[in-house]
Design an enzyme around this catalytic site. Structure first.
Site, mmCIF file in Angstrom:
data_model
loop_
_atom_site.group_PDB
_atom_site.id
_atom_site.type_symbol
_atom_site.label_atom_id
_atom_site.label_comp_id
_atom_site.label_asym_id
_atom_site.label_seq_id
_atom_site.Cartn_x
_atom_site.Cartn_y
_atom_site.Cartn_z
ATOM 1 N N ASP A 21 27.968 115.237 37.249
ATOM 2 C CA ASP A 21 29.379 114.834 37.694
ATOM 3 C C ASP A 21 29.424 115.694 39.151
ATOM 4 O OD1 ASP A 21 31.950 114.212 37.694
ATOM 5 O OD2 ASP A 21 32.679 116.125 36.586
ATOM 6 N N HIS A 38 27.066 109.549 46.285
ATOM 7 C CA HIS A 38 26.094 108.875 45.300
ATOM 8 C C HIS A 38 24.465 108.779 45.631
ATOM 9 C CE1 HIS A 38 29.451 107.934 42.901
ATOM 10 N NE2 HIS A 38 29.927 106.900 43.687
ATOM 11 N N ASN A 69 33.462 103.627 34.201
ATOM 12 C CA ASN A 69 33.080 103.416 35.563
ATOM 13 C C ASN A 69 33.511 101.856 35.917
ATOM 14 O OD1 ASN A 69 30.304 105.798 35.972
ATOM 15 N ND2 ASN A 69 32.586 106.051 36.229
#
Length: 244
Positions: A21, A38, A69
């Protein structure tokens, strides 16, 4: 043995699971697009895997893409799936050469056919490797995992292959996406949040929980060592009386 007398170097969890996270907040703090977070998070995956191999962990499960997501902006979902394709095409051979077995858990049917084929190829190529098993949770949700297992058992009962009173915890676990994999000994969450966020809900019933105040892209071997040290210093009783 009491927690205070534990030799932290002697106790290594067989299975570490991680809720990765903080990618978005890491990028936001630096004025970067979420995709940059990411990509940096993917590098942290490599560091985490190396640390797990070095310390003798046999199973590493990473929460890479949750069922929730899918509700994100379409552009971010596309970025995430494109990043996944890139690593499947450019990193799997390297992981295979290092003895890593790769498995995917989750509702993979939600991905397009071509991506599912690449996932299957990665699993097939690495299926006989035994150095470490890397499980990537994709389109995964703990509640969905439990529901699909219940449906499979219900179908077996409906077809007359199983009686309701034959359903045990062991049989139920065998219908989960993690069938054949030991439950996690420790579940880690980064970014300073204190939630499981629908991750391995059944499997984590007796897992030790470790929360780190570090965004996932900054996760390194030192943080992994902290996790193992924290785990080793805890006394796992599984509902039994504490040792004296």
């Amino acid at each position: 043995m009491s927690a205070g007398k534990t030799d932290s170097k002697a106790i290594i969890p067989a299975h570490v699971a991680v809720i990765m996270d903080g990618n978005g907040r890491w990028a936001a703090e630096r004025g970067l697009p979420r995709l940059a977070g990411h990509k940096a998070g993917a590098e942290a995956v490599s560091r985490c895997l190396r640390a797990a191999i070095h310390r003798g962990v046999k199973y590493l499960t990473l929460y890479a893409f949750s069922s929730e997501n899918w509700q994100r902006e379409p552009t971010e979902v596309a970025d995430l799936t494109s990043l996944l394709r890139f690593y499947l095409r450019h990193k799997v051979a390297e992981l295979h050469s290092e003895g890593v077995r790769i498995c995917f858990i989750g509702d993979l049917a939600r991905f397009d056919v071509s991506l599912r084929e690449e996932l299957a190829r990665a699993e097939t190529l690495t299926r006989n490797n035994g150095r470490i098993t890397l499980l990537l949770a994709l389109s995964y949700g703990g509640r969905g995992d439990i529901v699909q297992a219940a449906r499979r058992l219900a179908q077996a009962v409906q077809q007359g292959d199983l009686k309701p009173d034959q359903i045990t915890e062991t049989l139920f676990a065998d219908k989960l996406w993690t069938a054949g994999v030991p439950d996690p000994d420790v579940v880690v969450r980064t970014s300073g949040e204190f939630r499981l966020s629908n991750f391995l809900l059944w499997q984590s019933a007796y897992a030790e929980l470790v929360f780190l105040d570090v965004f996932w892209p900054d996760f390194n071997e030192g943080h992994f060592a902290t996790v193992l040290d924290t785990y080793a210093r805890r006394e796992r009783r599984f509902g039994a009386r504490p040792s004296v």
